[in-house]
Design a protein around this motif. Structure first.
Motif, PDB file in Angstrom:
ATOM      1  N   ALA A   1       0.778  -1.248  -0.322  1.00 57.44           N
ATOM      2  CA  ALA A   1       0.143   0.131   0.121  1.00 57.44           C
ATOM      3  C   ALA A   1       1.083   1.432   0.297  1.00 57.44           C
ATOM      4  O   ALA A   1       0.580   2.204  -0.476  1.00 57.44           O
ATOM      5  N   LEU A   2       1.707   1.117   0.966  1.00 55.46           N
ATOM      6  CA  LEU A   2       2.909   2.455   1.017  1.00 55.46           C
ATOM      7  C   LEU A   2       3.939   2.754  -0.821  1.00 55.46           C
ATOM      8  O   LEU A   2       4.021   3.543  -0.649  1.00 55.46           O
ATOM      9  N   LEU A   3       4.095   1.639  -0.962  1.00 55.36           N
ATOM     10  CA  LEU A   3       4.399   1.450  -2.624  1.00 55.36           C
ATOM     11  C   LEU A   3       3.396   1.966  -3.091  1.00 55.36           C
ATOM     12  O   LEU A   3       4.352   2.784  -4.388  1.00 55.36           O
ATOM     13  N   TRP A   4       2.160   1.934  -3.268  1.00 53.30           N
ATOM     14  CA  TRP A   4       1.179   2.060  -4.333  1.00 53.30           C
ATOM     15  C   TRP A   4       0.793   4.063  -3.890  1.00 53.30           C
ATOM     16  O   TRP A   4       1.311   4.516  -4.944  1.00 53.30           O
ATOM     17  N   ALA A   5       0.681   4.138  -2.777  1.00 56.04           N
ATOM     18  CA  ALA A   5       0.381   5.048  -2.332  1.00 56.04           C
ATOM     19  C   ALA A   5       1.365   7.030  -2.893  1.00 56.04           C
ATOM     20  O   ALA A   5       1.319   7.584  -3.223  1.00 56.04           O
ATOM     21  N   VAL A   6       2.831   6.071  -3.198  1.00 60.62           N
ATOM     22  CA  VAL A   6       3.861   7.263  -2.709  1.00 60.62           C
ATOM     23  C   VAL A   6       4.770   7.006  -4.791  1.00 60.62           C
ATOM     24  O   VAL A   6       5.526   7.205  -5.120  1.00 60.62           O
ATOM     25  N   HIS A   7       3.550   5.734  -5.581  1.00 60.16           N
ATOM     26  CA  HIS A   7       4.080   5.650  -6.921  1.00 60.16           C
ATOM     27  C   HIS A   7       4.061   6.667  -7.647  1.00 60.16           C
ATOM     28  O   HIS A   7       2.638   7.793  -7.955  1.00 60.16           O
ATOM     29  N   PRO A   8       4.934   6.900  -8.519  1.00 63.54           N
ATOM     30  CA  PRO A   8       4.499   8.184  -9.605  1.00 63.54           C
ATOM     31  C   PRO A   8       3.279   8.438  -9.988  1.00 63.54           C
ATOM     32  O   PRO A   8       3.128   9.219 -10.881  1.00 63.54           O
ATOM     33  N   LEU A   9       3.450   6.885 -10.128  1.00 63.52           N
ATOM     34  CA  LEU A   9       2.669   7.397 -11.766  1.00 63.52           C
ATOM     35  C   LEU A   9       0.775   7.145 -11.405  1.00 63.52           C
ATOM     36  O   LEU A   9       0.071   7.294 -12.232  1.00 63.52           O
ATOM     37  N   THR A  10       0.936   7.518  -9.466  1.00 61.44           N
ATOM     38  CA  THR A  10      -0.544   8.169  -9.179  1.00 61.44           C
ATOM     39  C   THR A  10      -0.426   9.473  -9.380  1.00 61.44           C
ATOM     40  O   THR A  10      -1.426   9.571  -9.607  1.00 61.44           O
ATOM     41  N   THR A  11       0.303   9.807 -10.229  1.00 58.52           N
ATOM     42  CA  THR A  11       0.239  11.840  -9.597  1.00 58.52           C
ATOM     43  C   THR A  11      -0.860  11.968 -10.929  1.00 58.52           C
ATOM     44  O   THR A  11      -1.876  13.120 -10.172  1.00 58.52           O
ATOM     45  N   GLN A  12      -0.983  12.067 -11.546  1.00 60.31           N
ATOM     46  CA  GLN A  12      -2.033  12.203 -12.955  1.00 60.31           C
ATOM     47  C   GLN A  12      -3.307  12.117 -12.318  1.00 60.31           C
ATOM     48  O   GLN A  12      -3.954  12.923 -12.506  1.00 60.31           O
ATOM     49  N   ALA A  13      -3.465  10.713 -11.253  1.00 59.70           N
ATOM     50  CA  ALA A  13      -4.943  10.731 -10.749  1.00 59.70           C
ATOM     51  C   ALA A  13      -5.331  11.776  -9.624  1.00 59.70           C
ATOM     52  O   ALA A  13      -5.932  12.372  -9.060  1.00 59.70           O
ATOM     53  N   VAL A  14      -3.788  12.477  -9.001  1.00 58.17           N
ATOM     54  CA  VAL A  14      -4.345  12.662  -7.923  1.00 58.17           C
ATOM     55  C   VAL A  14      -3.963  14.342  -7.970  1.00 58.17           C
ATOM     56  O   VAL A  14      -4.814  15.118  -7.985  1.00 58.17           O
ATOM     57  N   THR A  15      -3.180  14.831  -8.538  1.00 58.14           N
ATOM     58  CA  THR A  15      -2.349  16.575  -8.251  1.00 58.14           C
ATOM     59  C   THR A  15      -3.508  16.687 -10.239  1.00 58.14           C
ATOM     60  O   THR A  15      -3.480  18.184  -9.813  1.00 58.14           O
ATOM     61  N   TYR A  16      -3.357  16.042 -11.153  1.00 60.95           N
ATOM     62  CA  TYR A  16      -4.617  16.895 -12.362  1.00 60.95           C
ATOM     63  C   TYR A  16      -5.537  16.753 -11.931  1.00 60.95           C
ATOM     64  O   TYR A  16      -6.416  15.854 -11.633  1.00 60.95           O
ATOM     65  N   MET A  17      -6.452  17.505 -11.178  1.00 61.29           N
ATOM     66  CA  MET A  17      -7.438  18.285 -11.041  1.00 61.29           C
ATOM     67  C   MET A  17      -8.461  17.519 -11.120  1.00 61.29           C
ATOM     68  O   MET A  17      -9.240  16.834 -10.525  1.00 61.29           O
ATOM     69  N   ILE A  18      -9.075  17.214 -11.889  1.00 63.59           N
ATOM     70  CA  ILE A  18     -10.382  17.002 -13.137  1.00 63.59           C
ATOM     71  C   ILE A  18     -10.749  15.343 -12.753  1.00 63.59           C
ATOM     72  O   ILE A  18     -11.670  14.876 -12.765  1.00 63.59           O
TER      73      ILE A  18
END
Length: 672
Positions: free
Chosen positions: A132-149
């Motif tokens: 869960a930790l490795l998933w939470a900080v994986h860069p590939l998740t950024t688009q779903a989090v920081t890209y607001m829409i």
């Protein structure tokens, strides 16, 4: 340290705290993130999010009601005029909360799942924490989090995981099964309010049930048929026309998803997906070269899909084979392919690849890697499968987590500048015409004096993506603003031609804007008849833009058609104060000043004076208003008022051109 980690088995809240804190560190720069790409028109320019323009119940009837409602709340928090930047912190705060909640839910789900597997039974919490930790900080998740829409993607994933978690809690606590299963059905419905990809959740729940819980299909259906009925009913009732829209083959002008979208055929889309899936897996293992917008071109030949197709078919075959031989591990492959099926199969979508689609499937990949590395360590160390892994395993997880956290931190920093983001996109996808359009816009927005630099980007956009109307329109607009009016004409006409052939969701406003620019360019070239025609067509297409009417009135006035000019300018004056699309550098009183000049030409001095007085009331410090008053006073012989206005202008702008007129110079010198 090892003993501390062992205590996580009895104190899972410690693991939750670790996940939340490290995720906050990795995503801290996201609070500086800008509104990028679709954020502009789906948030900043979406008037329906403004509480002054819609009710909260209106948001519940949209295609993604939960996402729309949450965005409307953020909009209300950071509310300002549409033309002004919103404060984005609340959007990022909500997105990060969703991400952390998803990570914690994943931890809870994995912890209970690993406790069902003998080799992980005694260390379920620690293995779940690692994944869960490795998933939470994986860069590939950024688009779903920081890209607001893309809150739609992360929100859907959260409820997808919650549905599975509630199911597991229900089977673990038979006395409360109805309560937990009801929560699973509700969670599925909420996920449907975020994104329709959650339609696959019954398949995953069913597979989990059969692989980890039920000993037979008969047991599964006899004990939990009500749950599965509830899941399907929830999806059907809350689909809000999604299925009919996707499955419709009738060509539409607004949809970019489904069989009605004709930009790519179902076969072309399907053949393009092997390369996309391989790219997703590559980024999962080595997240270098992330890209906000690939503008991926459909596969055209065997060389573009054949080799990758072999890889995908091999993985799919191994998953199917594994469901018979090693079903618990193969379940991860099933999750990967099932969650991606709606966006990586035969249903055409305009954008063939987007990294945010890997948000939830990435969890399956990360878990598979963690389990695989654990098995490898067991072989290397010679320890039994269920034995403790020791300091080496802890150090390995810590190093990987730290590396991913740093990479995610840096990736989030890229979202802090739209110029940096689009330069990053072009570095990864150098022939991306859409990226050049956005980079050109970002450059001119940051510094209007860099318009020539923007023009170079628009030129590249026309070269790499000649099918994009905006590339031609923005190229023409840039030339117009650079006062290269004759050069702008062919590009604006090309934009109009492409708009007629390929109308889309902007089919009303975009041609109107192009015609407006074309009309203004023709007016600057003194081709007034052509300019009038284009501007009249512009107001016929979009009659709510005050600037269109104002320029039409000015052209009619130059043609000495003062009655028609008056009609257009009155409309401009009416629309100007409440026109959210009016550029900041165009004062709302310019139309009034044009109208005053028209009244003067129509020999209606009383209306001229009243119009100027109204302009002065709105902007008492305006030099343009004082200049018009000065010229009128000179014309009618009102020397007292003329002198007052001349001194006002002289006090604020001693070099103002109007002061060099002989009559005004003489007036100032005489002082009376």
């Amino acid at each position: 340290m090892i003993s501390t980690l062992k205590s996580i088995e009895q104190r899972p809240l410690v693991a939750c705290a670790i996940i939340a804190v490290v995720a906050c560190v990795a995503y801290w720069p996201s609070f500086d993130g800008k509104f990028l790409f679709d954020d502009e028109y789906r948030i900043l320019l979406d008037k329906n999010l403004d509480p002054d323009n819609s009710s909260w119940t209106d948001h519940l009837t949209t295609r993604r009601p939960l996402v729309t409602t949450s965005l409307a709340i953020n909009y209300a928090i950071g509310k300002g005029e549409l033309r002004e930047p919103h404060d984005a912190w609340s959007y990022h705060f909500v997105n990060l909360c969703i991400h952390i909640a998803a990570a914690l839910t994943l931890f809870g789900l994995l912890r209970r799942t690993f406790s069902r597997v003998e080799r992980f039974e005694l260390r379920a919490s620690r293995v779940a924490l690692a994944a869960a930790l490795l998933w939470a900080v994986h860069p590939l998740t950024t688009q779903a989090v920081t890209y607001m829409i893309q809150r739609a993607e992360s929100g859907m994933a959260l409820f997808y995981l919650l549905t599975l978690y509630c199911f597991v809690r229900g089977v673990d606590a038979p006395a409360k099964a109805k309560l937990w299963f009801t929560a699973a059905v509700v969670s599925t419905g909420l996920g449907m309010g975020c994104k329709a990809v959650i339609i696959t959740v019954p398949i995953v729940v069913f597979a989990y049930d059969r692989i980890f819980v039920a000993r037979s299909y008969t047991e599964l259906l006899s004990k939990r048929w009500g749950l599965y009925a509830g899941l399907f009913v929830s999806l059907f009732v809350l689909s809000n026309g999604v299925f009919s829209g996707v499955l419709s083959t009738k060509a539409g002008t607004t949809s970019h998803v489904g069989f009605q979208y004709k930009g790519v055929t179902p076969l072309e889309y399907l053949l393009s997906q092997p390369a996309v899936l391989v790219r997703y897996l590559q980024l999962s293992v080595w997240p270098d070269g992330l890209c906000l917008d690939y503008s991926w071109v459909p596969a055209q030949g065997f060389s573009q899909w054949g080799p990758q197709g072999v890889v995908v078919l091999l993985l799919l075959g191994l998953t199917i084979y594994g469901l018979k031989k090693a079903p618990r591990f193969a379940f991860l492959g099933l999750v990967f392919f099932t969650v991606l099926a709606p966006t990586s199969s035969i249903v055409p979508i305009k954008d063939i690849i987007f990294e945010h689609r890997m948000y939830l499937p990435l969890a399956a990949v990360v878990v598979a890697l963690v389990v695989g590395v654990d098995a490898l360590l067991s072989r290397v160390t010679g320890k039994p499968a269920g034995a403790e892994r020791g300091p080496a395993a802890v150090a390995l997880v810590a190093i990987v987590a730290l590396s991913l956290t740093v990479a995610t931190y840096k990736r989030n920093q890229t979202y802090g500048s739209d110029i940096a983001m689009w330069e990053d996109v072009i570095e990864t996808s150098p022939e991306n015409g859409r990226a050049y359009i956005n980079l050109g816009l970002a450059v001119s927005k940051s510094d209007p004096s860099r318009l020539a630099e923007s023009l170079e980007h628009f030129e590249k956009a026309c070269f790499y993506a000649p099918e994009y109307v905006l590339a031609w329109q923005f190229r023409g607009r840039a030339l117009f603003k650079l006062k290269r009016h004759s050069e702008s004409l062919p590009f604006l006409r090309t934009a109009l031609s492409k708009e007629r052939r390929r109308p889309d969701r902007f089919s009303k406003k975009r041609p109107a804007e192009t015609r407006f620019l074309l009309g203004c360019a023709l007016a600057e070239l003194n081709r007034l008849d052509e300019a009038r025609t284009e501007l009249e067509l512009a107001v016929a297409s979009d009659g709510e833009r005050s600037l269109y009417w104002e320029n039409l009135g000015a052209v009619r006035g130059r043609q000495k058609d003062f009655a028609a000019a008056q009609e257009a300018l009155l409309k401009a004056v009416e629309l100007a104060p409440n026109d959210p699309d009016r550029p900041q550098d165009f004062s709302a009183i310019t139309a009034q000043l044009q109208l005053a000049i028209t009244y003067a030409n129509l020999n209606e001095p009383e209306k001229e004076l009243a119009t100027l007085e109204e302009a002065k009331r709105r902007e008492p410090e305006s030099l343009a208003v004082r200049e018009n008053f000065l010229l009128r006073s000179i014309r009618v012989g009102d020397r007292v008022r003329a002198l007052a206005d001349a001194k006002f202008i002289q006090g604020r702008a001693p070099d103002h051109p109007v002061l060099s007129a002989p009559a005004i110079k003489a007036l100032l010198e005489s002082g009376q």
